[in-house]
Design a protein around this motif. Sequence first.
Motif, PDB file in Angstrom:
ATOM      1  N   SER A 201      -1.908   7.358 -12.907  1.00  9.27           N
ATOM      2  CA  SER A 201      -2.198   6.826 -14.142  1.00  9.27           C
ATOM      3  C   SER A 201      -1.713   5.570 -14.296  1.00  9.27           C
ATOM      4  N   THR A 202      -2.533   4.797 -15.399  1.00  8.70           N
ATOM      5  CA  THR A 202      -2.431   3.263 -15.340  1.00  8.70           C
ATOM      6  C   THR A 202      -0.974   2.881 -15.902  1.00  8.70           C
ATOM      7  N   HIS A 203      -0.434   3.611 -17.038  1.00  7.91           N
ATOM      8  CA  HIS A 203       0.769   3.387 -17.708  1.00  7.91           C
ATOM      9  C   HIS A 203       1.589   4.869 -17.596  1.00  7.91           C
ATOM     10  N   VAL A 204       2.770   4.416 -17.011  1.00  8.38           N
ATOM     11  CA  VAL A 204       3.819   5.370 -16.771  1.00  8.38           C
ATOM     12  C   VAL A 204       4.925   5.610 -17.769  1.00  8.38           C
ATOM     13  N   PRO A 225       6.313   4.753  -8.861  1.00  4.15           N
ATOM     14  CA  PRO A 225       5.937   3.041  -8.564  1.00  4.15           C
ATOM     15  C   PRO A 225       6.149   2.333  -9.774  1.00  4.15           C
ATOM     16  N   LEU A 226       6.499   1.239  -9.609  1.00  2.00           N
ATOM     17  CA  LEU A 226       6.621   0.092 -10.570  1.00  2.00           C
ATOM     18  C   LEU A 226       5.262  -0.128 -10.970  1.00  2.00           C
ATOM     19  N   PRO A 227       4.963  -0.855 -12.124  1.00  2.00           N
ATOM     20  CA  PRO A 227       5.965  -0.436 -13.421  1.00  2.00           C
ATOM     21  C   PRO A 227       5.873   0.714 -14.077  1.00  2.00           C
ATOM     22  N   ALA A 236      22.293   6.222 -24.503  1.00  2.49           N
ATOM     23  CA  ALA A 236      22.317   6.007 -23.020  1.00  2.49           C
ATOM     24  C   ALA A 236      23.229   5.109 -22.678  1.00  2.49           C
ATOM     25  N   PRO A 237      24.086   5.322 -21.277  1.00  2.00           N
ATOM     26  CA  PRO A 237      24.926   4.419 -20.912  1.00  2.00           C
ATOM     27  C   PRO A 237      24.349   2.867 -20.673  1.00  2.00           C
ATOM     28  N   GLU A 238      24.932   2.017 -21.205  1.00  2.00           N
ATOM     29  CA  GLU A 238      24.311   0.528 -21.017  1.00  2.00           C
ATOM     30  C   GLU A 238      24.469   0.057 -19.589  1.00  2.00           C
ATOM     31  N   GLY A 239      25.391   0.615 -18.972  1.00  2.00           N
ATOM     32  CA  GLY A 239      25.227   0.013 -17.502  1.00  2.00           C
ATOM     33  C   GLY A 239      24.191   0.733 -16.573  1.00  2.00           C
ATOM     34  N   GLN A 240      23.797   1.732 -16.840  1.00  2.00           N
ATOM     35  CA  GLN A 240      22.747   2.475 -16.454  1.00  2.00           C
ATOM     36  C   GLN A 240      21.385   1.746 -16.619  1.00  2.00           C
ATOM     37  N   LEU A 241      21.254   1.579 -17.992  1.00  2.00           N
ATOM     38  CA  LEU A 241      19.994   0.733 -18.776  1.00  2.00           C
ATOM     39  C   LEU A 241      20.141  -0.419 -17.844  1.00  2.00           C
ATOM     40  N   ARG A 242      21.132  -1.105 -17.636  1.00  3.81           N
ATOM     41  CA  ARG A 242      21.328  -2.539 -17.134  1.00  3.81           C
ATOM     42  C   ARG A 242      20.396  -2.631 -15.747  1.00  3.81           C
ATOM     43  N   LEU A 243      20.954  -1.517 -15.073  1.00  2.83           N
ATOM     44  CA  LEU A 243      20.632  -1.367 -13.619  1.00  2.83           C
ATOM     45  C   LEU A 243      19.144  -1.068 -13.495  1.00  2.83           C
ATOM     46  N   LEU A 244      18.633  -0.377 -14.395  1.00  2.00           N
ATOM     47  CA  LEU A 244      17.167   0.121 -14.608  1.00  2.00           C
ATOM     48  C   LEU A 244      16.319  -1.036 -14.753  1.00  2.00           C
ATOM     49  N   ARG A 245      16.897  -1.855 -15.882  1.00  3.95           N
ATOM     50  CA  ARG A 245      16.132  -3.177 -16.061  1.00  3.95           C
ATOM     51  C   ARG A 245      16.053  -4.166 -14.673  1.00  3.95           C
ATOM     52  N   GLU A 246      16.999  -4.395 -13.940  1.00  2.00           N
ATOM     53  CA  GLU A 246      17.222  -5.013 -13.020  1.00  2.00           C
ATOM     54  C   GLU A 246      16.278  -4.671 -11.813  1.00  2.00           C
ATOM     55  N   ASN A 247      16.218  -3.429 -11.911  1.00  2.00           N
ATOM     56  CA  ASN A 247      15.208  -2.637 -10.718  1.00  2.00           C
ATOM     57  C   ASN A 247      13.722  -2.773 -11.123  1.00  2.00           C
ATOM     58  N   GLY A 248      13.611  -3.353 -12.091  1.00  2.00           N
ATOM     59  CA  GLY A 248      12.033  -3.586 -12.701  1.00  2.00           C
ATOM     60  C   GLY A 248      11.618  -2.367 -13.614  1.00  2.00           C
TER      61      GLY A 248
END
Length: 261
Positions: A201-204, A225-227, A236-248
């Motif tokens: 898929s093009t967009h996931v 696969p990113l993105p 949602a826990p902000e700490g997890q969201l921050r790490l997800l964003r940092e991971n791309g």
Amino acid sequence: MTMPAKIRRERIYDLARTSGLASVEELSARFEVTPSTIRRDLALLHDQGRLARTYGGAMPIDPHPEASLRQRIGEAFEAKKALARWAAEQVHTGEHVLLDGGSTVGALAHELRARTDLDVTTIGLNTLQELNGCPGVRLTCLGGQLRETSQSFYGPLTELGLARMTFDRVFLGADAVTAEHGICEADHLQTRLKELMAARSTHVYVLAHGEKVGARPFHAWAQLPLPWTLVTTADAPEGQLRLLRENGVTVVPADAGPARD
């Protein structure tokens, strides 16, 4: 006003029982107390025989079994509706869309019933039931072995059909999502299928309300696969969201409105 310790411990136990592993950091942020307070709570629950201590947190001694699709439909109903509405706004007329199984993606299928000139391929029986007979939707089922619990198809025959198709967008469900491990499901055949669906898929998009973010109910994981985009809710826990964003990973709250591409 500070929550009484007895009530906090009961909620910690309920959270661990329903969501799997609970970390000290996440519990500290959720209940607005210090990590040392959470550690004392976990120690007491351990002494009572209710939780097993792990590195950095605790998990229930009697893990919560995988819920059936029928049980899940009524859980976090409003949150799932919000995720489904946002996801439906991303779908363009004329696109080829791939829909996972599960109750949240089934809610998305309901939102697509009135669309025109749309190709939808799915592994979920609930999506087939939602979209069957809709005049503007051309509907395809990826067959295979039926998982009774999730009411969705998986296995080699499903993967064989998937290998001959590509899609503009895929919308995946998940039992849990973490920044460290990716998407959690009850078994490895499910996680393998999600990886293959994403690759075609093009967009996931992954649709997971806030209580699933950071949870670890099972031991099978998919690395996408990113993105890709996590669509979640404000709790949602902000700490997890921050790490997800940092991971791309792109993180979108379900009430953010359309962000079509």
